[in-house]
Design a protein around this motif. Structure first.
Motif, mmCIF file in Angstrom:
data_model
loop_
_atom_site.group_PDB
_atom_site.id
_atom_site.type_symbol
_atom_site.label_atom_id
_atom_site.label_comp_id
_atom_site.label_asym_id
_atom_site.label_seq_id
_atom_site.Cartn_x
_atom_site.Cartn_y
_atom_site.Cartn_z
ATOM 1 N N MET A 134 0.973 -1.432 -0.541
ATOM 2 C CA MET A 134 0.327 -0.159 0.815
ATOM 3 C C MET A 134 1.082 1.199 0.329
ATOM 4 S SD MET A 134 -2.937 0.959 -0.160
ATOM 5 C CE MET A 134 -4.088 0.439 -0.161
ATOM 6 N N PHE A 135 2.083 0.871 0.674
ATOM 7 C CA PHE A 135 2.944 2.626 0.729
ATOM 8 C C PHE A 135 2.921 2.319 -0.682
ATOM 9 C CE2 PHE A 135 7.230 3.341 0.243
ATOM 10 C CZ PHE A 135 7.293 4.655 0.940
ATOM 11 N N SER A 136 3.646 1.370 -1.122
ATOM 12 C CA SER A 136 4.767 1.943 -3.165
ATOM 13 C C SER A 136 3.439 2.199 -3.487
ATOM 14 C CB SER A 136 5.083 0.702 -3.567
ATOM 15 O OG SER A 136 5.352 0.841 -4.544
ATOM 16 N N ASN A 137 1.782 1.901 -3.772
ATOM 17 C CA ASN A 137 1.071 2.373 -4.697
ATOM 18 C C ASN A 137 1.111 4.020 -4.010
ATOM 19 O OD1 ASN A 137 0.623 -0.300 -5.507
ATOM 20 N ND2 ASN A 137 -1.351 -0.889 -4.353
ATOM 21 N N MET A 138 0.683 3.840 -2.876
ATOM 22 C CA MET A 138 0.445 5.410 -2.506
ATOM 23 C C MET A 138 1.764 6.315 -2.999
ATOM 24 S SD MET A 138 -0.828 5.273 1.517
ATOM 25 C CE MET A 138 -2.999 4.286 2.189
ATOM 26 N N GLN A 139 2.293 5.982 -2.464
ATOM 27 C CA GLN A 139 4.054 6.782 -2.702
ATOM 28 C C GLN A 139 4.053 7.326 -4.629
ATOM 29 O OE1 GLN A 139 5.811 8.931 -1.304
ATOM 30 N NE2 GLN A 139 7.885 8.735 -2.245
ATOM 31 N N GLN A 140 3.816 6.245 -5.529
ATOM 32 C CA GLN A 140 3.184 6.358 -6.722
ATOM 33 C C GLN A 140 2.551 7.304 -7.247
ATOM 34 O OE1 GLN A 140 3.182 2.990 -8.628
ATOM 35 N NE2 GLN A 140 4.476 2.242 -7.697
ATOM 36 N N LEU A 141 1.133 7.272 -6.546
ATOM 37 C CA LEU A 141 0.630 8.127 -7.065
ATOM 38 C C LEU A 141 0.500 9.933 -6.671
ATOM 39 C CD1 LEU A 141 -2.470 8.774 -7.784
ATOM 40 C CD2 LEU A 141 -3.009 7.949 -5.781
ATOM 41 N N LEU A 142 1.392 9.410 -5.602
ATOM 42 C CA LEU A 142 1.816 10.351 -4.564
ATOM 43 C C LEU A 142 3.116 11.712 -5.270
ATOM 44 C CD1 LEU A 142 0.604 10.136 -1.108
ATOM 45 C CD2 LEU A 142 -0.196 11.959 -2.206
ATOM 46 N N GLN A 143 3.911 10.975 -5.375
ATOM 47 C CA GLN A 143 4.612 11.018 -6.193
ATOM 48 C C GLN A 143 4.329 12.050 -7.689
ATOM 49 O OE1 GLN A 143 7.591 7.863 -6.254
ATOM 50 N NE2 GLN A 143 9.015 9.209 -4.722
ATOM 51 N N LEU A 144 3.223 11.643 -8.278
ATOM 52 C CA LEU A 144 3.439 12.705 -9.426
ATOM 53 C C LEU A 144 2.936 13.943 -9.178
ATOM 54 C CD1 LEU A 144 0.873 9.354 -11.425
ATOM 55 C CD2 LEU A 144 3.602 9.916 -11.442
ATOM 56 N N HIS A 145 2.193 14.242 -8.178
ATOM 57 C CA HIS A 145 2.048 15.679 -7.640
ATOM 58 C C HIS A 145 2.596 16.000 -6.923
ATOM 59 C CE1 HIS A 145 -1.369 14.681 -10.396
ATOM 60 N NE2 HIS A 145 -1.130 13.507 -9.325
#
Length: 121
Positions: free
Chosen positions: A61-72
């Motif tokens: 879940m951390f990995s998924n969240m980080q990928q989404l948030l890094q884009l912004h």
């Protein structure tokens, strides 16, 4: 370590690559939780918290969240999985998000979509 007949010991050393700190006591890599002295860490690692047995769920879940948030241009500092299996995260700027149990990534996407609009008003 194992004994090889007749009089040899075979020692296998595996280098661990930590991905995060788990429950402020251990480290976690992509496969398992392991013990190591946290004070000797060279890099700042994200901090994950959760019930025993949820280590890989939290890391995924951390990995998924980080990928989404890094884009912004956001960065995750801490992720919690509560005893009731609700997700909570802290961003690097200290902002705390309660994401709940269901549709976690959709809720996070909604935050990403709305936060810049709210920040400018």
């Amino acid at each position: 370590m194992r004994k090889q007949w007749p009089d040899t010991l075979v020692v296998v050393v595996t280098e661990q690559q930590p991905a995060a700190i788990w429950n402020a006591e251990q480290l976690i890599n992509k496969k398992e939780v392991f013990n190591a002295p946290l004070e000797q860490l060279q890099a700042a690692l994200p901090i994950l918290h959760g019930p025993v047995g949820t280590e890989q769920d939290a890391l995924n879940m951390f990995s998924n969240m980080q990928q989404l948030l890094q884009l912004h241009d956001f960065s995750v500092r801490k992720v919690w999985l509560t005893e009731r299996f609700a997700w909570r995260l802290e961003l690097s700027d200290g902002l705390l998000l309660q994401l709940g149990r269901d549709d976690t990534l959709k809720r996070l996407q909604r935050f990403v979509d709305l936060y810049p609009t709210d920040a400018t008003t």
